[in-house]
Design a protein around this motif. Structure first.
Motif, PDB file in Angstrom:
ATOM      1  N   MET A 294      -5.025  -7.929  -8.933  1.00 43.47           N
ATOM      2  CA  MET A 294      -6.510  -8.001  -8.348  1.00 43.47           C
ATOM      3  C   MET A 294      -7.167  -7.533  -9.894  1.00 43.47           C
ATOM      4  SD  MET A 294      -5.737  -5.707  -5.241  1.00 43.47           S
ATOM      5  CE  MET A 294      -4.004  -5.272  -5.546  1.00 43.47           C
ATOM      6  N   ASN A 295      -8.333  -7.867  -9.864  1.00 43.65           N
ATOM      7  CA  ASN A 295      -9.318  -7.616 -11.163  1.00 43.65           C
ATOM      8  C   ASN A 295     -10.468  -6.820 -10.892  1.00 43.65           C
ATOM      9  OD1 ASN A 295      -7.763  -9.513 -13.067  1.00 43.65           O
ATOM     10  ND2 ASN A 295      -8.200 -11.035 -11.328  1.00 43.65           N
ATOM     11  N   CYS A 296     -11.126  -6.625 -11.765  1.00 40.46           N
ATOM     12  CA  CYS A 296     -12.295  -5.382 -11.602  1.00 40.46           C
ATOM     13  C   CYS A 296     -13.024  -5.608 -12.775  1.00 40.46           C
ATOM     14  CB  CYS A 296     -11.865  -4.085 -11.266  1.00 40.46           C
ATOM     15  SG  CYS A 296     -13.243  -2.985 -11.592  1.00 40.46           S
TER      16      CYS A 296
ATOM     17  N   LEU B 221      -5.240  -4.673 -11.816  1.00 44.75           N
ATOM     18  CA  LEU B 221      -4.090  -3.901 -11.199  1.00 44.75           C
ATOM     19  C   LEU B 221      -3.128  -5.121 -10.683  1.00 44.75           C
ATOM     20  CD1 LEU B 221      -2.774  -1.536  -9.764  1.00 44.75           C
ATOM     21  CD2 LEU B 221      -4.269  -2.157  -7.540  1.00 44.75           C
ATOM     22  N   LEU B 222      -1.905  -4.800 -11.229  1.00 44.59           N
ATOM     23  CA  LEU B 222      -0.623  -5.686 -10.892  1.00 44.59           C
ATOM     24  C   LEU B 222       0.165  -4.783 -10.041  1.00 44.59           C
ATOM     25  CD1 LEU B 222       1.098  -8.098 -11.389  1.00 44.59           C
ATOM     26  CD2 LEU B 222       2.012  -7.180 -13.246  1.00 44.59           C
ATOM     27  N   ILE B 223       0.417  -5.518  -8.711  1.00 46.57           N
ATOM     28  CA  ILE B 223       1.490  -4.734  -7.978  1.00 46.57           C
ATOM     29  C   ILE B 223       2.737  -5.667  -8.160  1.00 46.57           C
ATOM     30  CG2 ILE B 223       2.419  -3.645  -5.640  1.00 46.57           C
ATOM     31  CD1 ILE B 223      -0.704  -3.684  -5.092  1.00 46.57           C
ATOM     32  N   THR B 224       3.829  -5.260  -8.474  1.00 46.85           N
ATOM     33  CA  THR B 224       4.940  -6.120  -8.402  1.00 46.85           C
ATOM     34  C   THR B 224       5.726  -5.970  -7.505  1.00 46.85           C
ATOM     35  OG1 THR B 224       6.271  -4.310  -9.653  1.00 46.85           O
ATOM     36  CG2 THR B 224       5.128  -5.897 -11.133  1.00 46.85           C
ATOM     37  N   ALA B 225       6.629  -7.218  -6.948  1.00 41.33           N
ATOM     38  CA  ALA B 225       7.396  -7.206  -5.976  1.00 41.33           C
ATOM     39  C   ALA B 225       6.850  -6.302  -4.740  1.00 41.33           C
ATOM     40  CB  ALA B 225       8.850  -6.388  -6.288  1.00 41.33           C
ATOM     41  N   SER B 226       6.055  -7.100  -4.207  1.00 48.31           N
ATOM     42  CA  SER B 226       5.089  -6.265  -3.184  1.00 48.31           C
ATOM     43  C   SER B 226       5.869  -6.334  -1.758  1.00 48.31           C
ATOM     44  CB  SER B 226       3.814  -7.214  -2.916  1.00 48.31           C
ATOM     45  OG  SER B 226       4.307  -8.644  -2.410  1.00 48.31           O
ATOM     46  N   ARG B 227       5.460  -5.408  -0.929  1.00 49.71           N
ATOM     47  CA  ARG B 227       6.046  -4.919   0.090  1.00 49.71           C
ATOM     48  C   ARG B 227       5.048  -5.094   1.246  1.00 49.71           C
ATOM     49  NH1 ARG B 227       8.430   0.797  -2.260  1.00 49.71           N
ATOM     50  NH2 ARG B 227       9.859  -0.426  -3.684  1.00 49.71           N
ATOM     51  N   ALA B 228       5.454  -5.336   2.693  1.00 49.72           N
ATOM     52  CA  ALA B 228       4.434  -5.354   3.696  1.00 49.72           C
ATOM     53  C   ALA B 228       3.538  -4.109   3.948  1.00 49.72           C
ATOM     54  CB  ALA B 228       5.193  -5.438   4.900  1.00 49.72           C
ATOM     55  N   ALA B 229       4.422  -2.813   3.309  1.00 52.22           N
ATOM     56  CA  ALA B 229       3.454  -1.714   3.365  1.00 52.22           C
ATOM     57  C   ALA B 229       2.438  -1.496   2.403  1.00 52.22           C
ATOM     58  CB  ALA B 229       4.633  -0.546   3.094  1.00 52.22           C
ATOM     59  N   ASP B 230       2.340  -2.366   1.409  1.00 56.66           N
ATOM     60  CA  ASP B 230       1.349  -2.397   0.467  1.00 56.66           C
ATOM     61  C   ASP B 230       0.134  -2.991   1.100  1.00 56.66           C
ATOM     62  OD1 ASP B 230       3.655  -3.451  -2.337  1.00 56.66           O
ATOM     63  OD2 ASP B 230       3.025  -1.612  -1.596  1.00 56.66           O
ATOM     64  N   THR B 231       0.225  -3.756   2.107  1.00 57.23           N
ATOM     65  CA  THR B 231      -1.163  -4.275   2.591  1.00 57.23           C
ATOM     66  C   THR B 231      -2.220  -3.088   2.981  1.00 57.23           C
ATOM     67  OG1 THR B 231       0.260  -5.731   4.097  1.00 57.23           O
ATOM     68  CG2 THR B 231      -1.940  -5.053   4.944  1.00 57.23           C
ATOM     69  N   ALA B 232      -3.279  -3.328   2.174  1.00 57.45           N
ATOM     70  CA  ALA B 232      -4.495  -2.347   2.438  1.00 57.45           C
ATOM     71  C   ALA B 232      -5.488  -2.879   1.778  1.00 57.45           C
ATOM     72  CB  ALA B 232      -3.906  -1.088   1.437  1.00 57.45           C
TER      73      ALA B 232
END
Lengths: 112, 116
Positions: A21-23, A74-85
């Motif tokens: 994600m970029n800002c 912001l980079l989230i690696t190896a995402s999980r369903a719980a990262d949904t937000a």
């Protein structure tokens, strides 16, 4: 006034993939922070990067800051369903006030 | 782990009524904030508070709004005469044991205010 503006507005990925994600913001800053918000809930602080820092890591999170381009990612690696937000960047200006100025956020959906 | 708490979680009120939203910041923090988020929009700054006085406020924070730290633990936001457009999620935050500019602001879970 400075504003953090994120892109994309929405991002849909599969579990295990990386999410970026970029800002962007407009004026000089003291620091930039990323927050997460689960639907209808409070804001959870993720990471703070100061204006003299270029990169910071925290667990599966990696944040970069380019003050010459007035942008952060912001980079989230190896995402999980719980990262949904929803993910928001927020800036603290260099004017001496500690006010956070938030962007509109990126809604991340991670599918199992 | 210490956290910011807010009560109530949801407040429904009639237009023109007064509401008081309550917050208990993290105990050793010195700086306190109110933000709001209208449904589907950005989180917006309302006011910051330090050393028993307002240190900064936004254009949104007009004469209808006031803040108070009535004792050593609570931090309140009062809206004197609510309007329909005051319907939003209101977040309290606290920070500051050191350099306030560089400190993380910790947010409470929010109070959803609905004005009918």
């Amino acid at each position: 006034s400075q504003q953090g503006e994120e892109d994309p507005q929405a991002l849909s990925i599969q579990e295990g993939e990386n999410a970026t994600m970029n800002c962007s913001y407009k004026t000089s800053i003291n620091n930039l922070q990323w927050y997460r918000q689960n639907s209808g809930r409070g804001l959870v602080h993720l990471i703070l990067i100061r204006s003299n820092e270029r990169e910071k890591h925290s667990g599966r999170l990696r944040v970069t800051l380019d003050t010459s381009k007035k942008s952060s990612s912001l980079l989230i690696t190896a995402s999980r369903a719980a990262d949904t937000a929803s993910y928001f960047c927020a800036t603290v200006g260099s004017s001496g006030y500690s006010t956070l100025t938030f962007g509109k956020g990126t809604m991340l959906l991670v599918s199992p | 782990e210490p956290e910011v708490t807010q009560t109530p979680s949801h407040q429904v009120t009639q237009m023109g009524q007064e509401v008081i939203l309550r917050c208990v910041p993290i105990s050793n923090h010195l700086y306190f904030y109110w933000y709001r988020q209208i449904l589907g929009q950005k989180v917006e700054f309302l006011v910051s508070f330090y050393n028993n006085e307002i240190s900064e406020k936004s254009e949104i924070f007009d004469d209808q709004f006031s803040v108070e730290r009535p004792d050593g633990s609570n931090f309140t936001l009062k809206i004197r005469s609510t309007k329909l457009e005051d319907s939003a999620m209101y977040f309290c935050a606290s920070s500051g044991t050191g350099n306030v500019l560089a400190d993380t602001q910790y947010f409470g879970p929010g109070t959803r205010l609905t004005v009918l």
